[in-house]
Motif scaffolding. Structure first.
Motif, PDB file in Angstrom:
ATOM      1  N   ARG A  57      28.471  -5.303  17.588  1.00 30.23           N
ATOM      2  CA  ARG A  57      28.652  -3.998  16.942  1.00 30.23           C
ATOM      3  C   ARG A  57      29.287  -2.991  17.899  1.00 30.23           C
ATOM      4  O   ARG A  57      30.161  -2.210  17.507  1.00 30.23           O
ATOM      5  N   ASP A  58      28.869  -3.040  19.168  1.00 27.61           N
ATOM      6  CA  ASP A  58      29.454  -2.133  20.160  1.00 27.61           C
ATOM      7  C   ASP A  58      30.951  -2.398  20.339  1.00 27.61           C
ATOM      8  O   ASP A  58      31.736  -1.458  20.533  1.00 27.61           O
ATOM      9  N   LEU A  59      31.341  -3.661  20.266  1.00 29.56           N
ATOM     10  CA  LEU A  59      32.761  -3.998  20.386  1.00 29.56           C
ATOM     11  C   LEU A  59      33.530  -3.486  19.169  1.00 29.56           C
ATOM     12  O   LEU A  59      34.635  -2.940  19.298  1.00 29.56           O
ATOM     13  N   GLN A  60      32.950  -3.645  17.997  1.00 34.74           N
ATOM     14  CA  GLN A  60      33.589  -3.131  16.781  1.00 34.74           C
ATOM     15  C   GLN A  60      33.739  -1.609  16.830  1.00 34.74           C
ATOM     16  O   GLN A  60      34.750  -1.065  16.389  1.00 34.74           O
ATOM     17  N   ASP A  61      32.728  -0.943  17.404  1.00 32.71           N
ATOM     18  CA  ASP A  61      32.729   0.522  17.467  1.00 32.71           C
ATOM     19  C   ASP A  61      33.447   1.064  18.703  1.00 32.71           C
ATOM     20  O   ASP A  61      33.437   2.276  18.949  1.00 32.71           O
ATOM     21  N   LYS A  62      34.029   0.163  19.509  1.00 33.79           N
ATOM     22  CA  LYS A  62      34.783   0.520  20.716  1.00 33.79           C
ATOM     23  C   LYS A  62      33.929   1.207  21.778  1.00 33.79           C
ATOM     24  O   LYS A  62      34.430   1.977  22.598  1.00 33.79           O
ATOM     25  N   LYS A  63      32.635   0.898  21.782  1.00 27.52           N
ATOM     26  CA  LYS A  63      31.762   1.402  22.839  1.00 27.52           C
ATOM     27  C   LYS A  63      31.914   0.561  24.102  1.00 27.52           C
ATOM     28  O   LYS A  63      31.566   1.007  25.196  1.00 27.52           O
ATOM     29  N   ILE A  64      32.384  -0.667  23.932  1.00 22.21           N
ATOM     30  CA  ILE A  64      32.740  -1.534  25.049  1.00 22.21           C
ATOM     31  C   ILE A  64      34.151  -2.054  24.793  1.00 22.21           C
ATOM     32  O   ILE A  64      34.653  -2.000  23.664  1.00 22.21           O
ATOM     33  N   ASP A  65      34.787  -2.558  25.852  1.00 22.92           N
ATOM     34  CA  ASP A  65      36.169  -3.036  25.726  1.00 22.92           C
ATOM     35  C   ASP A  65      36.242  -4.528  25.418  1.00 22.92           C
ATOM     36  O   ASP A  65      37.123  -4.967  24.675  1.00 22.92           O
ATOM     37  N   VAL A  66      35.339  -5.298  26.025  1.00 16.95           N
ATOM     38  CA  VAL A  66      35.372  -6.749  25.864  1.00 16.95           C
ATOM     39  C   VAL A  66      33.955  -7.297  25.889  1.00 16.95           C
ATOM     40  O   VAL A  66      33.014  -6.629  26.333  1.00 16.95           O
ATOM     41  N   ILE A  67      33.829  -8.531  25.420  1.00 14.88           N
ATOM     42  CA  ILE A  67      32.621  -9.329  25.635  1.00 14.88           C
ATOM     43  C   ILE A  67      33.039 -10.542  26.453  1.00 14.88           C
ATOM     44  O   ILE A  67      33.956 -11.268  26.074  1.00 14.88           O
ATOM     45  N   CYS A  68      32.391 -10.721  27.596  1.00 20.52           N
ATOM     46  CA  CYS A  68      32.604 -11.927  28.402  1.00 20.52           C
ATOM     47  C   CYS A  68      31.227 -12.480  28.723  1.00 20.52           C
ATOM     48  O   CYS A  68      30.652 -12.211  29.780  1.00 20.52           O
ATOM     49  N   SER A  69      30.675 -13.234  27.771  1.00 22.69           N
ATOM     50  CA  SER A  69      29.286 -13.677  27.858  1.00 22.69           C
ATOM     51  C   SER A  69      29.098 -14.893  26.960  1.00 22.69           C
ATOM     52  O   SER A  69      28.398 -14.837  25.960  1.00 22.69           O
ATOM     53  N   ALA A  70      29.773 -15.995  27.333  1.00 23.56           N
ATOM     54  CA  ALA A  70      29.704 -17.231  26.547  1.00 23.56           C
ATOM     55  C   ALA A  70      30.077 -16.989  25.090  1.00 23.56           C
ATOM     56  O   ALA A  70      29.391 -17.432  24.170  1.00 23.56           O
ATOM     57  N   ALA A  71      31.191 -16.284  24.871  1.00 21.59           N
ATOM     58  CA  ALA A  71      31.670 -15.999  23.517  1.00 21.59           C
ATOM     59  C   ALA A  71      32.568 -17.146  23.046  1.00 21.59           C
ATOM     60  O   ALA A  71      33.647 -17.369  23.604  1.00 21.59           O
ATOM     61  N   THR A  72      32.117 -17.862  22.044  1.00 22.77           N
ATOM     62  CA  THR A  72      32.883 -18.983  21.510  1.00 22.77           C
ATOM     63  C   THR A  72      33.998 -18.472  20.599  1.00 22.77           C
ATOM     64  O   THR A  72      33.759 -17.659  19.703  1.00 22.77           O
ATOM     65  N   LYS A  73      35.198 -18.962  20.843  1.00 25.90           N
ATOM     66  CA  LYS A  73      36.342 -18.604  20.010  1.00 25.90           C
ATOM     67  C   LYS A  73      36.293 -19.444  18.735  1.00 25.90           C
ATOM     68  O   LYS A  73      36.334 -20.672  18.788  1.00 25.90           O
ATOM     69  N   THR A  74      36.183 -18.791  17.578  1.00 24.34           N
ATOM     70  CA  THR A  74      36.140 -19.497  16.298  1.00 24.34           C
ATOM     71  C   THR A  74      37.118 -18.853  15.324  1.00 24.34           C
ATOM     72  O   THR A  74      37.460 -17.667  15.460  1.00 24.34           O
ATOM     73  N   SER A  75      37.537 -19.616  14.329  1.00 26.32           N
ATOM     74  CA  SER A  75      38.460 -19.081  13.324  1.00 26.32           C
ATOM     75  C   SER A  75      37.810 -17.950  12.536  1.00 26.32           C
ATOM     76  O   SER A  75      38.476 -16.983  12.146  1.00 26.32           O
ATOM     77  N   GLU A  76      36.509 -18.049  12.326  1.00 25.14           N
ATOM     78  CA  GLU A  76      35.794 -17.002  11.595  1.00 25.14           C
ATOM     79  C   GLU A  76      35.779 -15.697  12.385  1.00 25.14           C
ATOM     80  O   GLU A  76      36.041 -14.619  11.840  1.00 25.14           O
ATOM     81  N   ARG A  77      35.502 -15.793  13.678  1.00 26.79           N
ATOM     82  CA  ARG A  77      35.477 -14.588  14.510  1.00 26.79           C
ATOM     83  C   ARG A  77      36.869 -13.997  14.688  1.00 26.79           C
ATOM     84  O   ARG A  77      37.015 -12.780  14.847  1.00 26.79           O
ATOM     85  N   GLU A  78      37.895 -14.849  14.672  1.00 27.93           N
ATOM     86  CA  GLU A  78      39.263 -14.358  14.851  1.00 27.93           C
ATOM     87  C   GLU A  78      39.724 -13.491  13.679  1.00 27.93           C
ATOM     88  O   GLU A  78      40.727 -12.788  13.789  1.00 27.93           O
ATOM     89  N   LYS A  79      39.003 -13.517  12.579  1.00 28.99           N
ATOM     90  CA  LYS A  79      39.323 -12.629  11.464  1.00 28.99           C
ATOM     91  C   LYS A  79      38.960 -11.185  11.793  1.00 28.99           C
ATOM     92  O   LYS A  79      39.526 -10.251  11.228  1.00 28.99           O
ATOM     93  N   GLU A  80      38.016 -11.003  12.722  1.00 28.65           N
ATOM     94  CA  GLU A  80      37.524  -9.665  13.046  1.00 28.65           C
ATOM     95  C   GLU A  80      37.839  -9.214  14.466  1.00 28.65           C
ATOM     96  O   GLU A  80      37.821  -8.016  14.755  1.00 28.65           O
ATOM     97  N   PHE A  81      38.122 -10.177  15.357  1.00 28.48           N
ATOM     98  CA  PHE A  81      38.299  -9.845  16.768  1.00 28.48           C
ATOM     99  C   PHE A  81      39.512 -10.563  17.352  1.00 28.48           C
ATOM    100  O   PHE A  81      39.988 -11.557  16.800  1.00 28.48           O
ATOM    101  N   LEU A  82      39.978 -10.055  18.479  1.00 32.97           N
ATOM    102  CA  LEU A  82      40.979 -10.758  19.279  1.00 32.97           C
ATOM    103  C   LEU A  82      40.267 -11.557  20.361  1.00 32.97           C
ATOM    104  O   LEU A  82      39.156 -11.215  20.775  1.00 32.97           O
ATOM    105  N   PHE A  83      40.920 -12.616  20.823  1.00 33.52           N
ATOM    106  CA  PHE A  83      40.404 -13.412  21.930  1.00 33.52           C
ATOM    107  C   PHE A  83      41.512 -13.631  22.951  1.00 33.52           C
ATOM    108  O   PHE A  83      42.677 -13.809  22.593  1.00 33.52           O
ATOM    109  N   SER A  84      41.118 -13.637  24.210  1.00 31.56           N
ATOM    110  CA  SER A  84      42.056 -14.017  25.261  1.00 31.56           C
ATOM    111  C   SER A  84      42.311 -15.517  25.186  1.00 31.56           C
ATOM    112  O   SER A  84      41.661 -16.233  24.414  1.00 31.56           O
ATOM    113  N   ARG A  85      43.233 -15.992  25.993  1.00 29.07           N
ATOM    114  CA  ARG A  85      43.365 -17.437  26.149  1.00 29.07           C
ATOM    115  C   ARG A  85      42.034 -17.966  26.689  1.00 29.07           C
ATOM    116  O   ARG A  85      41.377 -17.313  27.495  1.00 29.07           O
TER     117      ARG A  85
END
Length: 225
Positions: A57-85
């Motif tokens: 929620r903090d990432l959606q609200d721009k209270k933080i810039d990134v999440i780097c904490s074992a975040a799995t890249k999934t097609s479902e999440r890519e609908k709402e967020f960007l992912f680095s390589r």
């Protein structure tokens, strides 16, 4: 003065990707990675720790810039967020007692532990209708349940399972699930394309110069992920 990069961390610290930020001696694969990124981009790092659903929620609200904490890249999440390589490939793994090693086929009718709102939970719900899921908010609680034999096994990301079984020699990863190939990547707000491009340049460099391989050997030496 360097620009700040605000990083969200999961309260359920995914050792050895990173340790508990609040307990000092903050270290891990992702800590080293973010320090390298900070050096490349002249950034000052600022960390924020909360439950997974809250840092999302903090990432959606721009209270933080990134999440780097074992975040799995999934097609479902890519609908709402960007992912680095991506920076690490892995699978889901079954963790159980060394004396009672279970495979995926053995999980039917068993009590299986998962952390809430994880890909492991999603996988088990899709694959099984006849297992009893036991939920935990933290890794500490999840692995404690297994040590106390309150559950028969747990399903977890193999990097986290590797880290947490190192301190619990009675536990082991009994099997990796071949149909669960996945990747960790840095997660960004959908509108932060400029930062994504900068992170991708860093990841390309770290891949080509061997840094990612070096970090994997440092933190996961001998592990099958």
């Amino acid at each position: 003065m360097n620009e700040k990069l605000k990083i969200g961390l999961d309260f359920a610290a995914p050792v050895p990707l990173h340790t508990d930020f609040s307990k000092g001696n903050f270290e891990g694969f992702e800590v080293d990675l973010m320090n390298q990124i900070a050096a490349e981009l002249n950034l000052e790092l600022e960390y924020s720790v909360s439950f997974w659903k809250d840092i999302i929620r903090d990432l959606q609200d721009k209270k933080i810039d990134v999440i780097c904490s074992a975040a799995t890249k999934t097609s479902e999440r890519e609908k709402e967020f960007l992912f680095s390589r991506p920076y690490l490939d892995f699978h889901l793994g079954v963790v159980c007692y060394q004396s009672n090693r279970l495979s995926l086929d053995d999980l039917t009718g068993k009590r299986i532990g998962v952390r809430i709102s994880t890909e492991a939970e999603k996988y088990l719900k899709e694959k099984f209708s006849d297992i009893k899921l036991e939920y935990s908010d933290s890794n500490e609680e999840l692995y404690s349940q297994l040590r106390k034999k309150e559950i028969d096994a747990l399903l977890d990301d193999s990097p986290i399972a590797f880290g947490l079984t190192q301190d619990n020699p009675e536990l082991s990863i009994s099997s990796l699930l071949p149909d669960t190939s996945a990747q960790y990547a840095i997660m960004l707000n959908k509108n932060n394309l400029d930062l994504k491009k900068k992170l991708d340049v860093c990841m390309d460099k770290f891949s080509s110069n061997g840094l990612l391989e070096e970090l994997q050997q440092k933190w996961f030496k001998g592990a099958e992920l």
